[in-house]
Motif scaffolding. Structure first.
Motif, PDB file in Angstrom:
ATOM      1  N   TRP A  12       0.932  -1.249  -0.027  1.00  0.00           N
ATOM      2  CA  TRP A  12       0.114  -0.096  -0.078  1.00  0.00           C
ATOM      3  C   TRP A  12       0.879   1.374  -0.057  1.00  0.00           C
ATOM      4  N   GLN A  13       2.051   1.236  -0.624  1.00  0.00           N
ATOM      5  CA  GLN A  13       2.891   2.350  -0.670  1.00  0.00           C
ATOM      6  C   GLN A  13       3.545   2.580  -2.083  1.00  0.00           C
ATOM      7  N   ASN A  14       4.096   1.708  -2.714  1.00  0.00           N
ATOM      8  CA  ASN A  14       4.792   1.780  -3.764  1.00  0.00           C
ATOM      9  C   ASN A  14       4.083   0.927  -5.097  1.00  0.00           C
ATOM     10  N   LEU A  15       3.875   1.802  -6.001  1.00  0.00           N
ATOM     11  CA  LEU A  15       2.989   1.353  -7.165  1.00  0.00           C
ATOM     12  C   LEU A  15       4.159   0.760  -8.299  1.00  0.00           C
ATOM     13  N   LEU A  16       4.078  -0.394  -8.904  1.00  0.00           N
ATOM     14  CA  LEU A  16       4.897  -0.806  -9.805  1.00  0.00           C
ATOM     15  C   LEU A  16       4.073  -1.504 -11.063  1.00  0.00           C
ATOM     16  N   CYS A  17       4.126  -1.119 -12.096  1.00  0.00           N
ATOM     17  CA  CYS A  17       3.459  -1.775 -13.536  1.00  0.00           C
ATOM     18  C   CYS A  17       4.520  -2.268 -14.469  1.00  0.00           C
TER      19      CYS A  17
END
Length: 361
Positions: free
Chosen positions: A171-176
C-alpha cells in the motif's frame, strides 16, 4: 332534462316553444355533436391535449485528456418558456459500444462525469423529462438526443503491449510492468501516462524499468491520496516505421495491494493436544483491521489450509504423538478495506517437535 322539457311543451302535433327555448335547444344539440366528435377522435377535454418538450441541445462527449475520464454535457432544450416554473430533469444513458446494459442517470445538471474504457467506443443518449406536476399527472419525455465517442485507432491491434501487471506493494509503492507487442520494429518504444482525481493533468512515468534499452515497466513516485479513486493509465508507443496501438487501463490502487508476510511466528503447545499459533502483523502502514491471513499447517502426514481475520488461532492436534508441527502464513487486504487484493509471499515456516522448536526456511 331536454326531453322532459319538450314533452311538456307539445300539444297534439304542434310544438310550442318560444325564442329563448329554441336557442337553448340548438345549443344543446351543438354541444352533443361536439361531444360525440371528441369521443370518436379520442379527446375528452382541452386539458388532455398532448404536451411535448424538445430534447436537450448540443449533446456531446468531451475528452479533457484524463485518459478515460470523460464529460457528457448538453444545453437545455429550446422552447421551455411554458415550463419555467417546472424543475426540468434529464435522463442520461450510456455504455461502452457492445458493452451490454445501459447505465442510467437522472439529473438536473447540464454535465455528467464518468470513467470509460477507451479501448472501446462509447455511446450515449439523453432526453428531457417534465415532472407530473407540470403535465396534468403524467411524465412527459422528449425524443432522444444521441452522441458517440471513439479514440482514434492507430496501429495494428497486435502492436499493443501485452500482459500488463500493476501491483501496489505494501500500500505504498506502485509498480507496473508489461511485455512489448508483436511485430513492432526494433526502434519502437512504449511510454506510460497516468491520471487520477486530484491531478491537474495526466503525468508521464519518470522512472521506467528497461530491458534491452526498451521501456517494459514503470516505478511510480510517492503518490498523494490516490486510494479509493479510479486510477487511469495509458501506455502508448512510437516507432518511425509503423504506428503503435495505445492501451488503456482503469483500476483502484487499494484493490491491487500486495502486503508483506508476517515476519514472526510462534507455536505454543498445551497438554500436547491444544496448539496456539501466533504471528506478527505485517510491517508497513496497512492497518491491522485490514488483513486476512491464510495459514498452511502440517502435522506429520496431515496438511490443511485455513483463513482467519485474526493474527492467532487455536487448533487441536490429531494425536499426542511426537509428530512434528509446522505452519506458515501469508496476508492479504480483506473485504472491509478493498474489493480485492494480492496475497503476500509465504512467511518462513515455523516448526515444533517435542519440547523444542525451530525455524526452517
Amino acid at each position: 332534462m331536454i326531453t322532459h322539457f319538450l314533452r311538456n311543451h307539445i300539444i297534439g302535433d304542434i310544438k310550442i316553444v318560444n325564442l329563448g327555448e329554441m336557442a337553448f335547444i340548438c345549443l344543446y344539440n351543438r354541444c352533443l355533436a361536439i361531444f360525440l366528435i371528441c369521443i370518436a377522435f379520442g379527446y375528452t377535454s382541452s386539458s388532455d391535449l398532448e404536451i411535448k418538450v424538445n430534447p436537450p441541445e448540443d449533446f456531446e462527449i468531451v475528452d479533457p485528456g484524463y485518459l478515460g475520464f470523460l464529460y457528457l454535457q448538453w444545453q437545455p432544450p429550446v422552447s421551455l418558456e411554458n415550463f419555467k416554473a417546472c424543475a426540468v430533469e434529464y435522463e442520461l444513458k450510456f455504455r461502452s459500444i457492445g458493452g451490454g446494459r445501459w447505465k442510467t442517470v437522472i439529473t438536473k445538471n447540464l454535465r455528467y462525469k464518468y470513467g470509460f474504457d477507451l479501448n472501446k467506443g462509447i455511446e450515449a443518449k439523453i432526453h428531457t423529462l417534465l415532472p407530473k406536476q407540470c403535465t396534468n399527472g403524467s411524465e412527459v419525455r422528449s425524443l432522444w438526443s444521441e452522441a458517440t465517442y471513439w479514440m482514434p485507432e492507430q496501429g495494428n491491434l497486435e502492436t499493443k503491449i501485452k500482459d500488463m501487471d500493476c501491483i501496489y506493494y505494501n500500500w505504498q509503492n506502485l509498480l507496473c510492468s508489461w511485455e512489448p507487442g508483436k511485430g513492432v520494429h526494433f526502434d519502437a518504444n512504449y511510454y506510460l501516462f497516468y491520471w487520477y482525481e486530484g491531478l491537474d493533468h495526466a503525468l508521464q512515468c519518470t522512472d521506467y524499468i528497461k530491458a534491452n534499452g526498451k521501456n517494459v515497466g514503470c516505478r511510480f513516485p510517492q503518490l498523494e491520496s490516490p486510494d479509493y479513486k479510479d486510477f487511469y493509465v495509458c501506455v502508448n508507443g512510437s516507432s518511425e516505421s509503423k504506428s503503435i496501438r495505445s492501451s488503456y487501463f482503469i483500476f483502484q490502487l487499494q484493490n491491487i495491494v500486495k502486503p508483506l508476510p508476517p515476519d514472526y511466528l510462534s507455536i505454543n503447545v498445551k497438554n500436547l493436544l491444544e496448539v496456539n499459533l501466533q504471528w506478527s502483523i505485517p510491517r508497513g502502514s496497512i492497518p491491522a483491521k485490514c488483513f486476512i491471513y491464510e495459514i498452511e499447517f502440517t502435522e506429520g502426514d496431515i496438511a490443511w489450509v485455513t483463513t482467519t481475520f485474526d493474527n492467532e488461532m487455536c487448533i487441536m492436534r490429531t494425536s499426542n504423538g511426537s509428530h512434528e508441527l509446522c505452519f506458515s502464513t501469508r496476508s492479504k487486504v480483506n473485504i472491509y478495506c478493498a474489493d480485492d487484493g494480492i496475497w503476500s509471499e509465504w512467511s518462513n515456516e515455523k516448526c515444533w517437535k517435542g519440547m523444542n522448536s525451530k525455524n526452517s526456511s
